[in-house]
Scaffold this active site. Structure first.
Site, short mmCIF file in Angstrom:
data_model
loop_
_atom_site.label_atom_id
_atom_site.label_comp_id
_atom_site.label_asym_id
_atom_site.label_seq_id
_atom_site.Cartn_x
_atom_site.Cartn_y
_atom_site.Cartn_z
N HIS A 78 0.75 -1.15 -0.18
CA HIS A 78 -0.08 -0.04 0.07
C HIS A 78 0.93 1.39 0.08
O HIS A 78 1.95 1.33 0.62
CB HIS A 78 -0.84 0.30 1.17
CG HIS A 78 -1.92 -0.87 1.30
ND1 HIS A 78 -3.20 -0.68 0.96
CD2 HIS A 78 -1.95 -2.25 1.61
CE1 HIS A 78 -3.85 -1.70 0.91
NE2 HIS A 78 -3.29 -2.91 1.27
N TYR A 206 -8.24 5.17 8.77
CA TYR A 206 -8.43 5.74 10.31
C TYR A 206 -9.40 6.65 10.07
O TYR A 206 -9.92 7.62 9.40
CB TYR A 206 -7.11 6.13 10.70
CG TYR A 206 -6.08 5.55 10.75
CD1 TYR A 206 -5.18 5.25 9.69
CD2 TYR A 206 -5.76 4.63 11.81
CE1 TYR A 206 -4.11 4.45 9.79
CE2 TYR A 206 -4.42 3.78 11.95
CZ TYR A 206 -3.63 3.88 11.27
OH TYR A 206 -2.56 2.84 10.92
N PRO A 298 -1.54 0.59 19.58
CA PRO A 298 -1.32 0.23 18.07
C PRO A 298 -1.65 1.33 16.94
O PRO A 298 -1.71 1.06 15.74
CB PRO A 298 -2.49 -0.88 17.85
CG PRO A 298 -3.22 -0.64 19.10
CD PRO A 298 -2.30 0.08 20.18
N LYS A 302 3.16 0.35 14.83
CA LYS A 302 4.71 0.41 15.36
C LYS A 302 4.91 -0.85 16.03
O LYS A 302 6.23 -1.17 16.14
CB LYS A 302 5.02 1.63 16.10
CG LYS A 302 4.76 3.15 15.21
CD LYS A 302 6.12 2.90 14.13
CE LYS A 302 5.47 3.85 13.09
NZ LYS A 302 5.94 3.33 11.78
N TYR A 390 5.42 7.49 9.78
CA TYR A 390 4.54 6.48 9.54
C TYR A 390 5.30 5.29 9.02
O TYR A 390 5.01 4.09 9.28
CB TYR A 390 3.17 6.90 9.05
CG TYR A 390 2.12 5.76 8.78
CD1 TYR A 390 1.82 5.08 7.92
CD2 TYR A 390 1.33 5.76 10.03
CE1 TYR A 390 0.70 4.18 7.75
CE2 TYR A 390 0.02 4.61 9.94
CZ TYR A 390 -0.10 3.99 8.83
OH TYR A 390 -0.90 2.95 8.65
P1 FAS Z 1 5.16 -11.23 22.08
O1 FAS Z 1 4.55 -10.64 23.31
O2 FAS Z 1 4.47 -11.43 20.68
O3 FAS Z 1 5.78 -12.55 22.17
C1 FAS Z 1 6.70 -12.78 23.51
C2 FAS Z 1 6.69 -14.37 23.66
O4 FAS Z 1 7.18 -14.68 24.74
C3 FAS Z 1 5.05 -14.94 23.89
O5 FAS Z 1 5.20 -15.89 22.90
C4 FAS Z 1 4.88 -15.21 25.11
O6 FAS Z 1 4.13 -16.65 25.42
C5 FAS Z 1 6.50 -15.63 25.47
N1 FAS Z 1 6.85 -15.40 26.84
C6 FAS Z 1 6.16 -14.62 27.83
N2 FAS Z 1 6.63 -14.73 29.01
C7 FAS Z 1 7.64 -16.01 29.11
C8 FAS Z 1 8.53 -16.55 30.06
N3 FAS Z 1 8.56 -16.29 31.21
N4 FAS Z 1 9.19 -17.58 29.26
C9 FAS Z 1 9.09 -18.01 28.02
N5 FAS Z 1 8.51 -17.43 27.23
C10 FAS Z 1 7.80 -16.38 27.69
N6 FAS Z 1 1.43 -4.03 16.85
C11 FAS Z 1 1.19 -3.54 15.73
O7 FAS Z 1 1.90 -2.84 15.31
N7 FAS Z 1 -0.17 -3.43 15.29
C12 FAS Z 1 -1.24 -3.79 16.02
O8 FAS Z 1 -2.08 -3.59 15.37
C13 FAS Z 1 -0.96 -4.50 17.20
N8 FAS Z 1 -2.06 -5.01 17.80
C14 FAS Z 1 -1.79 -5.63 19.01
C15 FAS Z 1 -2.99 -6.30 19.81
C16 FAS Z 1 -2.79 -6.81 21.03
C17 FAS Z 1 -4.11 -7.42 21.56
C18 FAS Z 1 -1.46 -7.11 21.54
C19 FAS Z 1 -1.18 -7.65 22.87
C20 FAS Z 1 -0.46 -6.51 20.87
C21 FAS Z 1 -0.55 -5.90 19.67
N9 FAS Z 1 0.46 -5.26 18.71
C22 FAS Z 1 0.15 -4.55 17.64
C23 FAS Z 1 1.96 -5.20 19.35
C24 FAS Z 1 2.34 -6.66 18.93
O9 FAS Z 1 2.38 -7.06 17.75
C25 FAS Z 1 3.84 -6.71 19.64
O10 FAS Z 1 4.46 -5.52 19.23
C26 FAS Z 1 4.49 -7.93 19.08
O11 FAS Z 1 3.97 -9.12 19.41
C27 FAS Z 1 6.03 -7.84 19.84
O12 FAS Z 1 6.58 -9.33 19.64
P2 FAS Z 1 7.54 -9.67 20.86
O13 FAS Z 1 8.27 -8.96 21.23
O14 FAS Z 1 8.06 -11.03 20.14
O15 FAS Z 1 6.42 -10.30 21.96
C1 PHB Z 2 -3.91 -3.90 11.78
O1 PHB Z 2 -4.17 -4.16 10.53
O2 PHB Z 2 -4.21 -4.55 12.73
C2 PHB Z 2 -3.85 -2.63 12.24
C3 PHB Z 2 -3.47 -1.69 11.22
C4 PHB Z 2 -2.98 -0.47 11.33
C5 PHB Z 2 -2.72 -0.16 12.79
C6 PHB Z 2 -3.10 -1.08 13.84
C7 PHB Z 2 -3.64 -2.16 13.63
O3 PHB Z 2 -2.52 1.17 13.13
#
Ligand code: FAS
Ligand code: PHB
Length: 399
Positions: A78, A206, A298, A302, A390
């Site tokens: 995009h 958005y 979110p 980022k 962005y």
């Molecule tokens: P993660 O949290 O993904 O991974 C960490 C891993 O460590 C997990 O698998 C966990 O099980 C494991 N772990 C935890 N404790 C442990 C322990 N004690 N021992 C061993 N393993 C352990 N980002 C965006 O850019 N756009 C979005 O729209 C967006 N939406 C999101 C929605 C939600 C509900 C959440 C929670 C996050 C969202 N994020 C979004 C942010 C998300 O994408 C994170 O930035 C991304 O998962 C980061 O990746 P990790 O750093 O690997 O962390």
């Molecule tokens: C998504 O597609 O989940 C999404 C896209 C843009 C955002 C946040 C989430 O800023």
């Protein structure tokens, strides 16, 4: 603590989400031995619905890590995203025009699947359901991690530990509280998100509406992702699909609302919004990457991109140290990563403030939001600033 058995590796990686798996992949490609310890099952990790938009820098890192194949086939490129406000105005965050790089719509779930598949193909060591992970002697030259698997307690001696275990993990807590400074801001609302097997709109849009923020996004030509701002105390069972679709459409101008294809949700969840940064991102032989060190709302898309940029910096640093004895990148890792983290954290905080309705807002605040959006729509300078942030700033190197 009795150890039945112990292993030895170069880097022990705590956490098998995108950051931990990508770090494992990049180190393995450079011949650096590593082990990933993930407390959940692979199925559980792959069931998470998270991010959906990649900066081009992230796309290039994934390609460079030999995990870009399906992204290049199934991802959707995009030239940016749109913002609508006051029911009739629309601007385009044209990252191609103003920052000379597009964005890629490709879900984090797919990225994690691709990373697990690549780890399997290369014979990478990812230990799922590793319980009671502990970090020891992180401020010495002989750190180790311990974990319990099938009732056995195992120790892994290593040269370095990467804390990639997310916001609720144990790694950040292994840094003495007196050595850590945490910066936190909680927002007075959340995002109610759904996934539906329906064709998405052609672009990410958005909305800043008087009823609250909303977002139309996508995963693939037959998988759509939508969000509406909701109260923190919202319960999922208060939001049957029909109510969600009706509310989503009310937050967009009629022409956009009429184009939204509705259908049954296949996933529905509520995410609270938080800004969080923990400094420093390293202590002794422990290095934090991803959500273990920082959380962004979110709004700016980022979260996953910061995890990828942290891993780009950390993998470069660990390879330089372990393969060439060059410690410069490790010594500068925390400061270099934090410059990019704070840039994204500030941008995400600013964009969240611009697009959401806050409980304590007064009419002046709402006019100021409208004025800022109108200014961005009319100013090349303002739009260039928005677009370069962005799209994601370029990665740093040593001077
Ligand atoms: P993660 O949290 O993904 O991974 C960490 C891993 O460590 C997990 O698998 C966990 O099980 C494991 N772990 C935890 N404790 C442990 C322990 N004690 N021992 C061993 N393993 C352990 N980002 C965006 O850019 N756009 C979005 O729209 C967006 N939406 C999101 C929605 C939600 C509900 C959440 C929670 C996050 C969202 N994020 C979004 C942010 C998300 O994408 C994170 O930035 C991304 O998962 C980061 O990746 P990790 O750093 O690997 O962390
Ligand atoms: C998504 O597609 O989940 C999404 C896209 C843009 C955002 C946040 C989430 O800023």
């Amino acid at each position: 603590m009795r150890f039945e058995e112990f292993l030895k590796t170069g880097v022990a990686i705590v956490g098998g989400g995108p950051a931990g798996l990508l770090l494992s992949q990049r180190l393995h490609l450079e011949g650096v031995e590593n082990v990933v310890l993930e407390c959940q099952s692979r199925e559980h990790v792959l069931s998470r619905i998270r991010a959906g938009v990649l900066e081009w820098g992230s796309v290039e890192v994934l390609r460079d890590s030999d995990v870009g194949g399906r992204m290049d086939t199934d991802g959707q490129v995009h030239d940016g995203a749109d913002i609508v406000w006051s029911g009739e105005h629309r601007l385009t965050i044209d990252t191609k025009k103003y920052a000379d790089r597009p964005m890629m719509a490709y879900g984090q779930t797919n990225i994690t699947e691709d990373l697990y598949a690549a780890r399997d193909a290369m014979g990478g060591v990812v230990i799922n359901e590793a319980d009671e992970v502990t970090l020891r002697d992180i401020d010495t030259h002989h750190p180790s991690v311990g974990y319990t698997k099938n009732g056995e307690r195992i120790r892994i001696d290593c040269e370095f530990i990467a804390g990639c275990d997310g916001f609720h993990g144990v790694s950040r807590q292994a840094i003495p509280a007196a050595k850590r400074q945490e910066f936190e801001k909680e927002y007075p609302f959340g995002w109610l998100g759904i996934l539906s097997e329906t064709p998405p709109l052609p672009d990410l849009i958005y909305a800043n509406s008087e009823r609250g923020f909303a977002l139309c996004s996508m995963r693939n030509p037959m998988l759509s992702r939508y969000y509406i701002q909701c109260k923190l105390e919202t319960k999922l069972d208060e939001w049957p699909d029909d109510r969600f679709w009706e509310e989503l459409k009310l937050r967009f101008p009629k022409d956009i609302a009429d184009a939204i294809v509705t259908g049954p949700s296949i996933e529905k969840s509520i995410a609270p919004l938080r800004s969080f940064v923990s400094e420093p991102m390293s202590y002794g032989r422990l290095f934090l990457a991803g959500d273990a060190a920082h959380i962004v709302p979110p709004t700016g898309a980022k979260g996953i991109n910061l995890a990828i940029s942290d891993v780009f910096y950390l993998s470069r640093a660990l390879v330089a140290q372990i393969k060439r004895g060059d410690e410069r990148y490790l010594l500068s890792y925390s400061d270099m990563a934090l410059r990019r983290v704070w840039g994204a954290a500030r941008f995400s905080w600013w964009l969240t403030g611009l697009l959401h309705r806050f409980p304590q807002q007064v009419p002046f605040d709402l006019r100021a939001q409208e004025q800022e959006l109108s200014y961005l729509a009319s100013s090349d300078t303002g739009m260039r600033s928005l677009c370069e942030q962005y799209a994601g700033l370029p990665f740093e190197d040593l001077g």
